[in-house]
Design a protein around this motif. Structure first.
Motif, mmCIF file in Angstrom:
data_model
loop_
_atom_site.group_PDB
_atom_site.id
_atom_site.type_symbol
_atom_site.label_atom_id
_atom_site.label_comp_id
_atom_site.label_asym_id
_atom_site.label_seq_id
_atom_site.Cartn_x
_atom_site.Cartn_y
_atom_site.Cartn_z
ATOM 1 N N GLN A 24 -15.922 21.117 3.845
ATOM 2 C CA GLN A 24 -17.165 21.359 4.457
ATOM 3 C C GLN A 24 -16.431 21.592 6.672
ATOM 4 O O GLN A 24 -17.165 23.404 7.010
ATOM 5 C CB GLN A 24 -17.981 19.341 5.807
ATOM 6 N N SER A 27 -16.563 25.481 5.411
ATOM 7 C CA SER A 27 -17.854 26.124 4.917
ATOM 8 C C SER A 27 -18.383 26.320 6.710
ATOM 9 O O SER A 27 -18.858 27.094 6.641
ATOM 10 C CB SER A 27 -18.607 25.144 4.039
ATOM 11 N N ALA A 72 -18.501 24.466 -0.250
ATOM 12 C CA ALA A 72 -19.872 23.901 0.111
ATOM 13 C C ALA A 72 -19.837 23.301 -1.227
ATOM 14 O O ALA A 72 -20.763 21.217 -1.510
ATOM 15 C CB ALA A 72 -20.821 24.672 0.082
ATOM 16 N N THR A 134 -21.375 14.830 3.596
ATOM 17 C CA THR A 134 -21.915 16.226 3.771
ATOM 18 C C THR A 134 -22.077 16.613 5.042
ATOM 19 O O THR A 134 -22.145 17.579 5.035
ATOM 20 C CB THR A 134 -22.735 16.304 2.386
ATOM 21 N N THR A 138 -20.100 18.372 9.891
ATOM 22 C CA THR A 138 -20.812 20.258 9.549
ATOM 23 C C THR A 138 -22.106 19.968 11.333
ATOM 24 O O THR A 138 -21.679 20.991 11.925
ATOM 25 C CB THR A 138 -22.212 20.017 7.779
#
Length: 592
Positions: A24, A27, A72, A134, A138
């Motif tokens: 993460q 990304s 991802a 997740t 982020t």
């Protein structure tokens, strides 16, 4: 409570969480890098007509995008593995803990609530874990990194961030805080609808027999409407979140374009920088939105964590002692009740009080009494489903509370009032009595219980299917299979809690005759309402109002115990009036 559950049950998946966070992070950093490359293409490539630079930076964007997509996908995969594994482990912990509960703890929570907590409540936390895995990395990186990159593009517009981000965060937090009590109420209402549905499905025959379908439909509709109304209340607050978020983002975007256009017109900013700043601005607001969505799951998950923790922190009243004892020669079966008294928590008076008698190996002891006199409670005390509140229950001189529970129960053969059967086959149910039983042992146990005739008559024999609860059998057949399940283990103590009530008099006699042979050296305790079942007992214990009012043989009690004599006379009178008692016994519902 939620954090404690997460720390305990997410710990085995540390490497998965680390992988998710790493992917993460990569990304998110890639997504923060792309607007800057895009701004360079517009300001340095397109404005100057440098196609080589455009192609070069375009390839960089393509590579970064490919890396972002791969990271991802990997993050979602590992995050799902974490969430699913967490849910599996927590459900397993709930199941194994609940199976240690005594009747008291099970009654305290109720089966419907325990089912809801093991399934629905665990699922809510599982979704939170998956979302957290997740988005936990982020959102902060995207928010902080977006602010840094936006200021790097143009510090003159950064004041918009100081206005938009707090407005979005505060408004969404206010909405989420209103949803917490609603979700707490919703979980309780889900327990209620499960309770109603369970009762209706279990008692469908009674409902139809008494034509109570309209009443039960109204009862279910009331519980269903309560859940629906609460869900709508939560949904209204949840629905308010999207318009508030969209309005804040759109107004902020319009303001950014307006003030950015003025800066471009004044020559203080380039078009590419404005586009990059707008991208970062949207990323920052999306990070706040992601954090808000996480907060949206948090109230319900917190309520569920409280309910799960309540179950997991409940200590079973019936447990094995730290230093268990056992007879040196093994369990022979001498059962002694010495002043046994039991009072339910909060009850005004004991259910059974100062009960004393001895049941010796090789003998049969019958316990009789009117309904509610405490007979089944005595059986529950003997096999330690409950612990006495005063006095003692001893097996071969050792208090049953001093035994290892598994060792104690392995020496008992209990047939409860309701002979519950598990879904599967006849053989599967007999395996509960003895896990390594052979077919010969099964048929021998079925013969003792007079159940071999209808099992052998079926084409599948021992592989005959059994529906949940044994609803595809009559009441008498269920009782006989339950008796066979207890007989197959050849226990030292047999406990029959009104286990012959659904048998006709002839089958009753057959079963008791066969039992006398296989239990010649064992202790047999029979709770019965039918006099014919207890007349041949070596000892009859008469219980009235929770106390022993007589003990001895049938003939002796007829003379010395008025309560027993009245009990016998009542059945004799019932049998003599037009043969009503005999007719009732031979045609009892479910008897075979």
């Amino acid at each position: 409570m939620l954090l404690a559950l997460l720390r305990q049950y997410v710990r085995p998946y540390r490497w998965l969480v680390a992988a998710v966070m790493t992917l993460q992070t990569i990304s998110t950093l890639a997504s923060l890098y792309l607007p800057t490359v895009n701004a360079a293409i517009i300001d340095d490539g397109v404005a100057k007509g440098d196609t080589g630079l455009i192609a070069q930076l375009g390839m960089v964007m393509l590579a970064v995008t490919g890396l972002q997509v791969l990271c991802a996908i990997g993050a979602v995969y590992f995050g799902s593995r974490t969430g699913m594994g967490f849910g599996r482990d927590l459900r397993s912990a709930m199941f194994h803990h609940v199976t240690t509960f005594s009747a008291r703890e099970t009654a305290r929570f109720g089966a419907p609530s325990l089912l809801t907590r093991t399934t629905n409540d665990v699922q809510q936390i599982q979704v939170l874990v998956q979302m957290t895995a997740t988005t936990l990395v982020t959102a902060p990186i995207m928010c902080v990194g977006g602010i840094i990159m936006a200021i790097h593009q143009d510090a003159g517009l950064s004041w918009l961030l100081l206005v938009s981000v707090p407005v979005l965060a505060v408004s969404n937090y206010w909405i989420v805080s209103r949803m917490l009590p609603i979700f707490r109420s919703m979980q309780r209402l889900i327990d209620g609808i499960n309770r109603v549905l369970r009762e209706q499905l279990s008692g469908i025959r009674v409902i139809r027999a008494f034509a109570r379908e309209p009443f039960e439909k109204d009862r279910f509709a009331e519980a269903n409407q309560a859940v629906s109304d609460t869900a709508l209340a939560a949904g209204r607050w949840q629905a308010l979140m999207l318009p508030v978020t969209t309005l804040t983002i759109n107004i902020s975007s319009v303001a950014l374009i307006w003030f950015g256009g003025l800066r471009i017109d004044g020559g203080r900013m380039q078009v590419g920088s404005l586009i990059a700043f707008l991208s970062y601005f949207m990323q920052i607001l999306m990070a706040v939105l992601m954090a808000t969505l996480l907060l949206l799951l948090l109230p319900r998950a917190s309520v569920c964590a409280e309910r799960i923790t309540e179950v997991l922190s409940t200590q079973a009243a019936i447990t094995s002692p730290a230093s268990p004892r056992r007879p040196a020669t093994g369990i022979r079966g001498e059962l002694v009740l010495d002043g046994a008294t039991f009072r339910y928590p909060g009850a005004e008076r004991p259910v059974v009080e100062d009960v004393s008698f001895t049941a010796a190996p090789g003998s049969t002891t019958a316990i009789v009494g009117c309904t509610g006199s405490g007979k089944s409670t005595l059986v529950a005390l003997m096999c330690r489903l409950y612990d006495v509140t005063d006095g003692a229950v001893r097996l071969d001189g050792v208090d049953v509370r001093d035994y290892d529970t598994e060792y104690l129960w392995s020496a008992l053969g209990l047939v409860p009032q309701r002979g519950y059967l598990f879904s599967g086959t006849v053989a599967d149910n007999l395996y509960y009595g003895k896990a390594d039983a052979t077919d010969e042992e099964m048929w021998a146990a079925l013969r003792v219980a007079a159940a071999d005739d209808f099992v052998r008559a079926h084409p599948d024999g021992l592989r005959m299917r059994v529906a949940q609860g044994g609803i595809n059998f009559s009441g008498g057949q269920r009782q006989r299979l339950a008796i066979a399940r207890a007989v197959i283990r050849r226990p030292a103590v047999y406990l029959f809690d009104d286990a012959f009530s659904a048998l006709d008099v002839h089958t009753d006699a057959r079963v008791r005759s066969a039992l006398r042979e296989v239990s010649a050296d064992a202790t047999v305790i029979i709770v019965a309402q039918r006099i014919s079942t207890v007349t041949q007992a070596d000892q009859v214990v008469v219980v009235d109002g929770g106390r022993v009012v007589g003990a001895g043989t049938h003939d002796r009690l007829l003379v010395e115990c008025p309560v027993y004599a009245e009990f016998v006379d009542s059945q004799s009178i019932g049998a003599g009036v037009g043969g009503q008692q005999t007719f009732h016994e031979t045609t009892a519902p479910g008897a075979s």
